[in-house]
Design a protein around this motif. Structure first.
Motif, PDB file in Angstrom:
ATOM      1  N   UNK A 248       2.683   4.907  12.676  1.00  0.00           N
ATOM      2  CA  UNK A 248       3.098   3.968  13.716  1.00  0.00           C
ATOM      3  C   UNK A 248       2.167   2.762  13.722  1.00  0.00           C
ATOM      4  N   UNK A 249       2.762   1.577  13.567  1.00  0.00           N
ATOM      5  CA  UNK A 249       2.019   0.327  13.528  1.00  0.00           C
ATOM      6  C   UNK A 249       1.900  -0.314  14.901  1.00  0.00           C
ATOM      7  N   UNK A 250       2.966  -0.226  15.690  1.00  0.00           N
ATOM      8  CA  UNK A 250       2.994  -0.823  17.023  1.00  0.00           C
ATOM      9  C   UNK A 250       3.807   0.076  17.935  1.00  0.00           C
ATOM     10  N   UNK A 251       3.475   0.047  19.221  1.00  0.00           N
ATOM     11  CA  UNK A 251       4.251   0.774  20.217  1.00  0.00           C
ATOM     12  C   UNK A 251       4.262  -0.071  21.482  1.00  0.00           C
ATOM     13  N   UNK A 252       5.454  -0.317  22.016  1.00  0.00           N
ATOM     14  CA  UNK A 252       5.606  -1.166  23.192  1.00  0.00           C
ATOM     15  C   UNK A 252       6.422  -0.438  24.250  1.00  0.00           C
ATOM     16  N   UNK A 253       5.862  -0.287  25.447  1.00  0.00           N
ATOM     17  CA  UNK A 253       6.611   0.263  26.570  1.00  0.00           C
ATOM     18  C   UNK A 253       7.422  -0.885  27.162  1.00  0.00           C
ATOM     19  N   UNK A 254       8.718  -0.660  27.372  1.00  0.00           N
ATOM     20  CA  UNK A 254       9.608  -1.740  27.785  1.00  0.00           C
ATOM     21  C   UNK A 254      10.447  -1.335  28.993  1.00  0.00           C
ATOM     22  N   UNK A 255      11.107  -2.323  29.573  1.00  0.00           N
ATOM     23  CA  UNK A 255      12.029  -2.069  30.672  1.00  0.00           C
ATOM     24  C   UNK A 255      13.422  -1.810  30.107  1.00  0.00           C
ATOM     25  N   UNK A 256      14.293  -1.285  30.928  1.00  0.00           N
ATOM     26  CA  UNK A 256      15.671  -1.038  30.507  1.00  0.00           C
ATOM     27  C   UNK A 256      15.905   0.428  30.201  1.00  0.00           C
ATOM     28  N   UNK A 257      16.992   0.704  29.510  1.00  0.00           N
ATOM     29  CA  UNK A 257      17.360   2.090  29.232  1.00  0.00           C
ATOM     30  C   UNK A 257      16.469   2.724  28.165  1.00  0.00           C
TER      31      UNK A 257
ATOM     32  N   UNK B  58       9.042   1.204  18.933  1.00  0.00           N
ATOM     33  CA  UNK B  58       7.960   1.551  18.024  1.00  0.00           C
ATOM     34  C   UNK B  58       8.254   0.941  16.657  1.00  0.00           C
ATOM     35  N   UNK B  59       7.244   0.348  16.063  1.00  0.00           N
ATOM     36  CA  UNK B  59       7.350  -0.151  14.698  1.00  0.00           C
ATOM     37  C   UNK B  59       6.533   0.781  13.817  1.00  0.00           C
ATOM     38  N   UNK B  60       7.134   1.257  12.742  1.00  0.00           N
ATOM     39  CA  UNK B  60       6.456   2.194  11.852  1.00  0.00           C
ATOM     40  C   UNK B  60       6.702   1.811  10.404  1.00  0.00           C
ATOM     41  N   UNK B  61       5.838   2.288   9.526  1.00  0.00           N
ATOM     42  CA  UNK B  61       5.993   2.070   8.088  1.00  0.00           C
ATOM     43  C   UNK B  61       5.667   3.380   7.382  1.00  0.00           C
TER      44      UNK B  61
ATOM     45  N   UNK C 231       0.832  -1.216   0.000  1.00  0.00           N
ATOM     46  CA  UNK C 231       0.000   0.000   0.000  1.00  0.00           C
ATOM     47  C   UNK C 231       0.861   1.259   0.000  1.00  0.00           C
ATOM     48  N   UNK C 232       2.121   1.096  -0.419  1.00  0.00           N
ATOM     49  CA  UNK C 232       2.984   2.253  -0.612  1.00  0.00           C
ATOM     50  C   UNK C 232       3.875   2.639   0.549  1.00  0.00           C
ATOM     51  N   UNK C 233       3.793   1.925   1.640  1.00  0.00           N
ATOM     52  CA  UNK C 233       4.676   2.217   2.781  1.00  0.00           C
ATOM     53  C   UNK C 233       5.864   1.264   2.719  1.00  0.00           C
ATOM     54  N   UNK C 234       6.824   1.607   1.885  1.00  0.00           N
ATOM     55  CA  UNK C 234       7.910   0.688   1.559  1.00  0.00           C
ATOM     56  C   UNK C 234       9.055   0.692   2.561  1.00  0.00           C
TER      57      UNK C 234
ATOM     58  N   UNK D 259       8.335  12.082  10.675  1.00  0.00           N
ATOM     59  CA  UNK D 259       8.011  11.301  11.866  1.00  0.00           C
ATOM     60  C   UNK D 259       9.093  11.468  12.929  1.00  0.00           C
ATOM     61  N   UNK D 260      10.345  11.351  12.530  1.00  0.00           N
ATOM     62  CA  UNK D 260      11.458  11.502  13.474  1.00  0.00           C
ATOM     63  C   UNK D 260      11.460  12.911  14.071  1.00  0.00           C
ATOM     64  N   UNK D 261      11.216  13.918  13.241  1.00  0.00           N
ATOM     65  CA  UNK D 261      11.179  15.292  13.744  1.00  0.00           C
ATOM     66  C   UNK D 261      10.097  15.469  14.805  1.00  0.00           C
TER      67      UNK D 261
END
Length: 146
Positions: free
Chosen positions: A89-98, A103-106, A59-62, A116-118
């Motif tokens: 953003x397709x997925x976002x997971x709060x995690x432990x550690x530093x 986040x998974x994005x396309x 769908x164009x998100x290569x 998106x980064x900005x």
């Protein structure tokens, strides 16, 4: 869950469009029995829903990427509300550690990636990784003792 439930889960994950009649044949059960098992698995939250898996590239998100966000400059609740409104953003997971979030994005192109980064840079420290290939992009989930 018994062995038939586990086979039912595997069949559904192999082909989410399989009919109750086909499941009935594969499991050697009556259609009402299959329907009852499906209903029970949904009530128990084992089957969370039925959806179509769409290929982002088709769908164009290569450009598929993973983003690590750390050192948040806002509280997690505010960050998560912001993330909900970001269509790339397709997925976002709060995690432990530093790192606080994975986040998974396309995105369609480098310009979309930069935008998106900005947006995310203002919220914390951002580290991006572009996916080169995905040897395993989807796996069937069954109980561990199977």
């Amino acid at each position: 869950m018994d062995a038939l439930d586990i086979r039912l889960l595997k069949l559904l994950q192999d082909d989410g469009r399989i009919t109750v009649s086909q499941l009935s044949q594969e499991l050697a059960l009556s259609r009402p029995s299959v329907s009852e098992r499906l209903h029970r698995l949904q009530e128990q939250g084992i089957i969370a829903g039925f959806t179509a898996r769409v290929s982002p590239a088709a769908v164009g998100r290569t450009i598929l990427l993973f983003i690590q966000v750390s050192q948040l400059r806002m509280n997690p609740h505010e960050f998560e509300k912001f993330i909900e409104d970001q269509p790339y953003i397709l997925e976002c997971h709060r995690v432990t550690g530093t790192v606080s979030y994975f986040i998974k994005a396309a995105v369609a192109n480098m310009n979309s990636l930069q935008q998106l980064v900005d947006r995310l840079i203002a919220l914390g420290t951002v580290n991006t990784s572009i996916v080169l290939s995905s040897p395993i992009s989807h796996r069937i989930v069954l109980p561990e003792d199977v």
